[in-house]
Motif scaffolding. Structure first.
Motif, short mmCIF file in Angstrom:
data_model
loop_
_atom_site.label_atom_id
_atom_site.label_comp_id
_atom_site.label_asym_id
_atom_site.label_seq_id
_atom_site.Cartn_x
_atom_site.Cartn_y
_atom_site.Cartn_z
N LEU A 3 0.84 -1.13 -0.09
CA LEU A 3 0.03 -0.12 -0.09
C LEU A 3 0.84 0.97 -0.16
CD1 LEU A 3 -3.20 -0.70 2.32
CD2 LEU A 3 -3.18 -0.18 -0.25
N ALA A 4 1.98 1.12 0.74
CA ALA A 4 2.81 2.32 0.85
C ALA A 4 3.48 2.67 -0.49
CB ALA A 4 3.95 2.26 1.70
N ARG A 5 3.95 1.69 -1.27
CA ARG A 5 4.60 1.80 -2.74
C ARG A 5 3.56 2.26 -3.33
NH1 ARG A 5 7.46 -3.71 -3.42
NH2 ARG A 5 5.44 -4.36 -2.25
N ALA A 6 2.38 1.66 -3.47
CA ALA A 6 1.01 2.01 -4.31
C ALA A 6 0.87 3.54 -4.01
CB ALA A 6 -0.20 1.25 -4.08
N GLU A 7 0.84 4.18 -2.94
CA GLU A 7 0.66 5.70 -2.64
C GLU A 7 1.82 6.25 -3.39
OE1 GLU A 7 -1.63 7.35 -1.20
OE2 GLU A 7 -2.72 6.21 0.00
N GLU A 8 2.88 5.94 -3.18
CA GLU A 8 4.24 6.61 -3.85
C GLU A 8 3.76 6.66 -5.42
OE1 GLU A 8 7.58 4.56 -2.71
OE2 GLU A 8 7.30 5.09 -0.66
N VAL A 9 3.43 5.49 -5.88
CA VAL A 9 3.34 5.51 -7.49
C VAL A 9 2.32 6.29 -7.87
CG1 VAL A 9 2.40 3.68 -9.49
CG2 VAL A 9 4.16 3.08 -7.61
N ALA A 10 1.04 6.48 -7.24
CA ALA A 10 -0.06 7.29 -7.51
C ALA A 10 0.54 8.82 -7.35
CB ALA A 10 -1.12 7.06 -6.96
N ALA A 30 -1.60 11.28 -9.57
CA ALA A 30 -2.86 10.79 -9.36
C ALA A 30 -3.31 10.69 -8.04
CB ALA A 30 -3.04 9.32 -10.16
N ARG A 31 -4.40 10.53 -7.53
CA ARG A 31 -4.78 10.13 -6.09
C ARG A 31 -5.29 8.85 -5.88
NH1 ARG A 31 -8.83 13.89 -3.23
NH2 ARG A 31 -9.62 11.75 -3.15
N LEU A 32 -4.86 8.30 -4.86
CA LEU A 32 -5.60 7.14 -4.58
C LEU A 32 -6.75 7.29 -3.39
CD1 LEU A 32 -4.66 4.21 -5.03
CD2 LEU A 32 -3.15 4.02 -3.19
N THR A 33 -7.76 7.78 -3.99
CA THR A 33 -9.02 8.04 -3.42
C THR A 33 -9.35 6.87 -2.21
OG1 THR A 33 -10.38 6.87 -4.85
CG2 THR A 33 -9.75 9.38 -5.35
N PRO A 34 -10.23 7.29 -1.33
CA PRO A 34 -10.60 6.31 -0.28
C PRO A 34 -11.05 5.01 -0.93
CG PRO A 34 -11.14 8.21 0.56
CD PRO A 34 -10.62 8.69 -1.09
N VAL A 35 -11.94 5.11 -2.04
CA VAL A 35 -12.60 3.96 -2.82
C VAL A 35 -11.72 3.20 -3.43
CG1 VAL A 35 -13.36 5.01 -4.97
CG2 VAL A 35 -14.52 2.89 -4.14
N ARG A 36 -10.71 3.87 -4.22
CA ARG A 36 -9.42 3.17 -4.73
C ARG A 36 -8.57 2.63 -3.70
NH1 ARG A 36 -7.97 8.55 -8.62
NH2 ARG A 36 -9.73 8.23 -10.14
N PRO A 72 4.41 -2.60 -7.27
CA PRO A 72 4.02 -1.26 -7.82
C PRO A 72 5.34 -0.61 -8.22
CG PRO A 72 3.35 -1.54 -5.80
CD PRO A 72 3.83 -2.96 -6.08
N GLY A 73 5.20 0.27 -9.34
CA GLY A 73 6.13 1.08 -9.69
C GLY A 73 7.21 0.64 -10.17
N GLU A 74 7.36 -0.95 -10.17
CA GLU A 74 8.69 -1.57 -10.85
C GLU A 74 8.37 -1.88 -12.15
OE1 GLU A 74 10.17 -4.27 -8.37
OE2 GLU A 74 9.48 -3.25 -6.26
N ASP A 75 9.30 -1.61 -13.12
CA ASP A 75 9.16 -2.27 -14.74
C ASP A 75 9.54 -3.95 -14.30
OD1 ASP A 75 9.07 -2.53 -17.17
OD2 ASP A 75 11.13 -1.98 -17.42
N HIS A 76 8.45 -4.39 -14.47
CA HIS A 76 8.63 -5.96 -14.60
C HIS A 76 7.64 -6.76 -15.36
CE1 HIS A 76 4.93 -5.11 -12.12
NE2 HIS A 76 4.70 -6.19 -12.16
N ALA A 77 7.94 -7.78 -15.62
CA ALA A 77 7.26 -8.79 -16.40
C ALA A 77 6.33 -10.07 -15.89
CB ALA A 77 8.06 -9.40 -17.71
N PRO A 78 5.28 -9.65 -15.12
CA PRO A 78 4.72 -10.65 -14.23
C PRO A 78 4.21 -12.01 -14.96
CG PRO A 78 3.16 -9.08 -14.61
CD PRO A 78 4.42 -8.48 -15.25
N VAL A 79 4.45 -13.04 -14.33
CA VAL A 79 3.86 -14.09 -14.29
C VAL A 79 2.86 -14.57 -13.55
CG1 VAL A 79 4.25 -16.97 -14.87
CG2 VAL A 79 5.88 -15.10 -16.04
#
Length: 165
Positions: free
Chosen positions: A24-31, A36-42, A105-112
């Motif tokens: 969540l902390a990393r997601a906040e930083e990315v937004a 962008a805003r990580l609104t309460p619903v998001r 979140p925020g990292e360039d990656h290729a997920p599987v």
């Protein structure tokens, strides 16, 4: 850049609270970096995805959002999930027509995505080698891959153990 989380954590007991807080902390930083805003619903939609370490359908997310007082109309969930996917905070798991929180979140990656066919647990593993092989095969055909969603279906360790007994 932090080292990626261990993909097997989705299949094992671990300090899930720490896992959730860090992501969540990393997601906040990315937004914030994206303006962008990580609104309460998001934020709540992302928390819901992080709470389970499995892919969840939009209506399942909507149900949990409604329980939290965020409304019960489908656009509430779909808009939040679309935002999360567009900003790299969640992934669409096409096999399940569902969504899973991005563990990088925020990292360039290729997920599987490693998807348990029995319990729907989803682990996000690093797939740089798989993506490189895909790009090489595409290049031979003169094709340029712009986006790929790589999913593997099987059994998580817990379900494999139960089914093998």
């Amino acid at each position: 850049m932090q080292s990626p989380p261990d993909p097997t954590l989705a299949f094992e007991r671990h300090d899930h609270g720490c896992c959730l807080r860090d992501t969540l902390a990393r997601a906040e930083e990315v937004a914030t970096r994206a303006g962008a805003r990580l609104t309460p619903v998001r934020r709540r939609a992302l928390e819901i995805l992080l709470e389970e370490h499995r892919a969840m359908g939009a209506y399942e997310v909507l149900e949990k959002l409604a329980e939290g007082g965020f409304g019960s109309q489908p656009p509430v969930a779909y808009r939040a999930l679309e935002f999360l996917v567009d900003h790299g905070l969640a992934h669409k798991v096409r096999r399940l027509n569902a969504f899973a929180a991005c563990m990088h979140p925020g990292e360039d990656h290729a997920p599987v995505f490693l998807i348990c066919r029995a319990c729907n647990a989803v682990a996000e593993a690093e797939g740089q080698g798989v993506r490189a092989a895909l790009d090489d095969a595409a290049e031979v055909a003169g094709f340029r891959v712009e986006r790929a969603n790589i999913e593997a279906l099987g059994l998580c360790p817990a379900c494999a153990k139960v089914l093998n007994e």
